[in-house]
Structure formats: C-alpha cells, structure tokens
Design an enzyme around this catalytic site. Sequence first.
Site, PDB file in Angstrom:
ATOM      1  N   HIS A 177      21.460   9.628  57.536  1.00 50.15           N
ATOM      2  CA  HIS A 177      21.143  11.042  57.325  1.00 50.15           C
ATOM      3  C   HIS A 177      20.789  11.390  55.891  1.00 50.15           C
ATOM      4  CE1 HIS A 177      23.349  12.614  61.162  1.00 50.15           C
ATOM      5  NE2 HIS A 177      22.600  11.556  61.403  1.00 50.15           N
TER       6      HIS A 177
ATOM      7  N   ASP B 288      33.645  -0.499  36.754  1.00 52.09           N
ATOM      8  CA  ASP B 288      34.476  -0.444  35.556  1.00 52.09           C
ATOM      9  C   ASP B 288      35.655  -1.378  35.804  1.00 52.09           C
ATOM     10  OD1 ASP B 288      36.240   0.927  37.237  1.00 52.09           O
ATOM     11  OD2 ASP B 288      36.367   2.705  35.968  1.00 52.09           O
TER      12      ASP B 288
ATOM     13  N   THR C 192      38.542   4.983  42.081  1.00 59.32           N
ATOM     14  CA  THR C 192      38.403   5.859  43.253  1.00 59.32           C
ATOM     15  C   THR C 192      36.984   5.893  43.812  1.00 59.32           C
ATOM     16  OG1 THR C 192      37.870   7.786  41.914  1.00 59.32           O
ATOM     17  CG2 THR C 192      40.222   7.404  42.420  1.00 59.32           C
TER      18      THR C 192
ATOM     19  N   CYS D  54      34.840   1.675  41.195  1.00 59.18           N
ATOM     20  CA  CYS D  54      35.795   2.051  40.156  1.00 59.18           C
ATOM     21  C   CYS D  54      37.123   2.273  40.871  1.00 59.18           C
ATOM     22  CB  CYS D  54      35.327   3.258  39.338  1.00 59.18           C
ATOM     23  SG  CYS D  54      35.296   4.851  40.159  1.00 59.18           S
TER      24      CYS D  54
ATOM     25  N   HIS E 105      15.959  14.578  58.948  1.00 63.01           N
ATOM     26  CA  HIS E 105      16.745  14.286  57.758  1.00 63.01           C
ATOM     27  C   HIS E 105      15.857  14.121  56.521  1.00 63.01           C
ATOM     28  CE1 HIS E 105      20.060  13.914  60.482  1.00 63.01           C
ATOM     29  NE2 HIS E 105      19.404  12.990  61.163  1.00 63.01           N
TER      30      HIS E 105
END
Length: 149
Positions: A98, A8, A67, A65, A133
């Site tokens: 993992h 964004d 964060t 973005c 995993h």
Amino acid sequence: MKIALGSDHGGFKLKEEIKKYLEERGIPYQDFGTNSSESVDYPAFGMKVAEAVVAGECERGILCCGTGIGISISANKVPGIRCAVVTDTFSAQMSREHNNANILALGERVVGVGLALKIVEVWLETEFAGGRHEKRVNQIGDIEAKYRG
C-alpha cells in the site's frame, strides 16, 4: 535487487543477522555501517542508506536501531524515502503493498531475531500493489515537494 543496510550501535547485532540472511539467499547488499556496537549517532546511518536508495545505488534499504524509530525519522528526511518502522509481518506486507516503502526499519530491542528475519522475508517478497495506492503515494511526494523549498 541490491539492499542498502545500516544501523547504529543499538541495531548492530540485528543488522549482522540480516546480513547473514541475505548472504544465505544470494541477495546482494551494501553495508553502510556501523561496524561495531560502540556508541554512534543514528542519523548519519539513516541518511547514508536513504541517499543510496534515492540515488538508485540500491533498490531498497533496511535500517536497524534500538527501536527503529530514530533511524527511520532520519531516513524519512531524505526526499523520496518512505521508511516504515515494522514490528510484525502484516505491517511489513502492507508497507510494501500500500505504501511502496523503500526502506524497512527494525528495532533490535523490540523484535527478536526470528521475527525480524521473517519480517525481512515478507518485506522483500512483497511488491507494490499500485492502483488506488499509487495516487496516495504520489500525494506523499507532493507533500515533500511543497516543503522542499
């Protein structure tokens, strides 16, 4: 390996730096936007990248973005996506080894360009460890299937 890129406005500058990084290393990518720092809504770009990864158009994706959180939530709504918000190289490595994360999310307002590019490097170079995993990643797919309807 072809990478789907998206951001964004809050992650646009970081996405552009990642594009330069990929170009310098000869790693192909497709940019799904946005194409400026003008305000846009992140869910559309998270979805575009996620759909490209699920469809096999791109092997992995990188989203940016402000964060990394909002755009990752959007991407994770697409079945088959395991998008990890990462702020350090150890988490980048573990998200691949993992969790077999197929999309990396970064926050332009959280990590600087130097660290972000190192995270991208580690994330791209790390392979899924499989083994014990694999069972857990498959359980994530089972949760998706349960709620898919």
